[in-house]
Motif scaffolding. Sequence first.
Motif, PDB file in Angstrom:
ATOM      1  N   VAL A 145     -24.754 -37.411 -17.291  1.00 31.37           N
ATOM      2  CA  VAL A 145     -23.722 -38.200 -17.962  1.00 31.37           C
ATOM      3  C   VAL A 145     -24.435 -39.214 -18.847  1.00 31.37           C
ATOM      4  CG1 VAL A 145     -21.838 -39.847 -17.644  1.00 31.37           C
ATOM      5  CG2 VAL A 145     -22.069 -37.897 -16.093  1.00 31.37           C
ATOM      6  N   LEU A 146     -24.107 -39.217 -20.139  1.00 35.02           N
ATOM      7  CA  LEU A 146     -24.736 -40.124 -21.093  1.00 35.02           C
ATOM      8  C   LEU A 146     -23.828 -41.321 -21.331  1.00 35.02           C
ATOM      9  CD1 LEU A 146     -26.054 -37.542 -23.725  1.00 35.02           C
ATOM     10  CD2 LEU A 146     -27.185 -38.391 -21.655  1.00 35.02           C
ATOM     11  N   LEU A 147     -24.379 -42.508 -21.153  1.00 37.44           N
ATOM     12  CA  LEU A 147     -23.638 -43.755 -21.334  1.00 37.44           C
ATOM     13  C   LEU A 147     -24.168 -44.426 -22.592  1.00 37.44           C
ATOM     14  CD1 LEU A 147     -21.509 -45.562 -19.932  1.00 37.44           C
ATOM     15  CD2 LEU A 147     -23.378 -46.620 -18.661  1.00 37.44           C
ATOM     16  N   PHE A 148     -23.328 -44.533 -23.618  1.00 37.11           N
ATOM     17  CA  PHE A 148     -23.783 -45.042 -24.908  1.00 37.11           C
ATOM     18  C   PHE A 148     -23.674 -46.557 -24.969  1.00 37.11           C
ATOM     19  CE2 PHE A 148     -22.554 -46.330 -29.300  1.00 37.11           C
ATOM     20  CZ  PHE A 148     -23.798 -46.163 -29.883  1.00 37.11           C
ATOM     21  N   PHE A 149     -24.825 -47.207 -25.211  1.00 32.22           N
ATOM     22  CA  PHE A 149     -24.882 -48.651 -25.435  1.00 32.22           C
ATOM     23  C   PHE A 149     -25.327 -48.883 -26.869  1.00 32.22           C
ATOM     24  CE2 PHE A 149     -25.943 -50.190 -20.820  1.00 32.22           C
ATOM     25  CZ  PHE A 149     -24.732 -49.691 -20.383  1.00 32.22           C
TER      26      PHE A 149
ATOM     27  N   GLN B 245     -11.730 -57.153 -14.117  1.00 34.30           N
ATOM     28  CA  GLN B 245     -11.743 -57.858 -15.393  1.00 34.30           C
ATOM     29  C   GLN B 245     -11.867 -56.911 -16.578  1.00 34.30           C
ATOM     30  OE1 GLN B 245     -11.159 -61.132 -15.357  1.00 34.30           O
ATOM     31  NE2 GLN B 245     -11.093 -60.971 -13.121  1.00 34.30           N
ATOM     32  N   ALA B 246     -12.043 -55.617 -16.308  1.00 35.05           N
ATOM     33  CA  ALA B 246     -12.220 -54.648 -17.383  1.00 35.05           C
ATOM     34  C   ALA B 246     -10.892 -54.359 -18.081  1.00 35.05           C
ATOM     35  CB  ALA B 246     -12.819 -53.361 -16.827  1.00 35.05           C
TER      36      ALA B 246
ATOM     37  N   TRP C 292     -11.875 -47.202 -17.952  1.00 31.18           N
ATOM     38  CA  TRP C 292     -12.103 -45.759 -17.973  1.00 31.18           C
ATOM     39  C   TRP C 292     -13.591 -45.445 -17.838  1.00 31.18           C
ATOM     40  CZ3 TRP C 292      -8.936 -41.964 -17.051  1.00 31.18           C
ATOM     41  CH2 TRP C 292      -7.571 -42.095 -17.339  1.00 31.18           C
ATOM     42  N   CYS C 293     -14.449 -46.227 -18.481  1.00 28.20           N
ATOM     43  CA  CYS C 293     -15.895 -45.977 -18.400  1.00 28.20           C
ATOM     44  C   CYS C 293     -16.407 -46.191 -16.984  1.00 28.20           C
ATOM     45  CB  CYS C 293     -16.641 -46.889 -19.373  1.00 28.20           C
ATOM     46  SG  CYS C 293     -16.247 -46.572 -21.108  1.00 28.20           S
ATOM     47  N   LEU C 294     -15.911 -47.229 -16.322  1.00 27.51           N
ATOM     48  CA  LEU C 294     -16.340 -47.476 -14.949  1.00 27.51           C
ATOM     49  C   LEU C 294     -15.816 -46.400 -14.007  1.00 27.51           C
ATOM     50  CD1 LEU C 294     -15.908 -51.369 -14.765  1.00 27.51           C
ATOM     51  CD2 LEU C 294     -17.983 -50.046 -15.214  1.00 27.51           C
ATOM     52  N   ASP C 295     -14.624 -45.893 -14.284  1.00 27.38           N
ATOM     53  CA  ASP C 295     -14.112 -44.808 -13.447  1.00 27.38           C
ATOM     54  C   ASP C 295     -14.902 -43.516 -13.679  1.00 27.38           C
ATOM     55  OD1 ASP C 295     -11.976 -43.980 -11.493  1.00 27.38           O
ATOM     56  OD2 ASP C 295     -11.620 -42.498 -13.052  1.00 27.38           O
TER      57      ASP C 295
ATOM     58  N   ALA D 105     -16.437 -52.085  -3.773  1.00 24.19           N
ATOM     59  CA  ALA D 105     -17.464 -51.044  -3.638  1.00 24.19           C
ATOM     60  C   ALA D 105     -17.782 -50.421  -4.991  1.00 24.19           C
ATOM     61  CB  ALA D 105     -17.003 -49.976  -2.655  1.00 24.19           C
ATOM     62  N   LEU D 106     -16.751 -50.138  -5.780  1.00 25.86           N
ATOM     63  CA  LEU D 106     -16.997 -49.522  -7.088  1.00 25.86           C
ATOM     64  C   LEU D 106     -17.857 -50.430  -7.957  1.00 25.86           C
ATOM     65  CD1 LEU D 106     -16.413 -47.139  -9.013  1.00 25.86           C
ATOM     66  CD2 LEU D 106     -14.562 -48.527  -9.952  1.00 25.86           C
ATOM     67  N   ASN D 107     -17.543 -51.727  -7.955  1.00 30.42           N
ATOM     68  CA  ASN D 107     -18.353 -52.662  -8.736  1.00 30.42           C
ATOM     69  C   ASN D 107     -19.822 -52.612  -8.311  1.00 30.42           C
ATOM     70  OD1 ASN D 107     -16.177 -53.612 -10.225  1.00 30.42           O
ATOM     71  ND2 ASN D 107     -15.776 -55.328  -8.864  1.00 30.42           N
ATOM     72  N   SER D 108     -20.063 -52.671  -7.015  1.00 30.98           N
ATOM     73  CA  SER D 108     -21.438 -52.677  -6.513  1.00 30.98           C
ATOM     74  C   SER D 108     -22.160 -51.376  -6.844  1.00 30.98           C
ATOM     75  CB  SER D 108     -21.446 -52.902  -4.999  1.00 30.98           C
ATOM     76  OG  SER D 108     -20.967 -54.193  -4.679  1.00 30.98           O
ATOM     77  N   PHE D 109     -21.465 -50.252  -6.671  1.00 32.79           N
ATOM     78  CA  PHE D 109     -22.093 -48.957  -6.939  1.00 32.79           C
ATOM     79  C   PHE D 109     -22.381 -48.803  -8.432  1.00 32.79           C
ATOM     80  CE2 PHE D 109     -20.226 -46.684  -2.947  1.00 32.79           C
ATOM     81  CZ  PHE D 109     -20.970 -47.530  -2.150  1.00 32.79           C
ATOM     82  N   CYS D 110     -21.430 -49.213  -9.274  1.00 29.66           N
ATOM     83  CA  CYS D 110     -21.650 -49.123 -10.724  1.00 29.66           C
ATOM     84  C   CYS D 110     -22.815 -50.009 -11.152  1.00 29.66           C
ATOM     85  CB  CYS D 110     -20.386 -49.523 -11.482  1.00 29.66           C
ATOM     86  SG  CYS D 110     -19.080 -48.271 -11.468  1.00 29.66           S
TER      87      CYS D 110
END
Length: 257
Positions: A56-60, A126-127, A73-76, A150-155
Amino acid sequence: LVQAILHAVPEGRTPEDTFIWADIFCVNQHLRSPYGGLLAFAFEPLRNAMLECEAVLLFFETWDDPAPLGRVWCLDELRNALLLGKEVRIIMPPQALDSFRQAASEDPAAVLEDIRRVVGRIDIEQASASFRIDREFVLKVVEETLGKTALNSFCREIVRGALMDAAGLPEVGEREHSVDGLFADLLAKAARPETKVPQSIEIKRGVSMMMMRLSQKGSERYAQGASLLREAAEMALRFYGERSLVLADMERSLAEC
């Protein structure tokens, strides 16, 4: 974006034999079903695409203020990458990536501190999203599965590791233990009588996949993660049946252990 994609093509491959699946062009994230849900969840386009992807490519656009980390959506999608065991790579325009690597080479301690600051801002509550109703739906799905904390920590862990790789910085040896307390809390929640079975399955699945992601294959921690994933798969078989996509995905991950 196109520059970053072309620059990210692995060595030995060419753009002609490398395929990029871009969600923004392939999935209408706002289209709702007649039953009230989002069709982007109903027919699992993210899952189906990620299953066939190498990574999975995450564009910055810039590494120190990345827009995707502020989008629900990106965090999901990072949650999906975790559950499917997919590597997450950060891509940037060549000039931005070169500048990032140069900064990491000249002052690694400062860049490490900046990476901690960047990932520390990840907070799905906050997203934002283009439409409020989409945001509410995604948050509901997250809360009914892993939970927002948990999602925040894992991300944060996933993005931190990907930024370290992009910068060419070595791991500092603490990743396997940085979320131990959270693992224990989540597994305690999964074991409570009031926790519904689907959420218990998702918690165990998420913890197991994160354990293995942060561990070396063959290590005790990795084996613990694989054992927990088998336990979650057995629960899924009893609850959903043998034709379940959830079960199929966990069995696929187990086969790769």
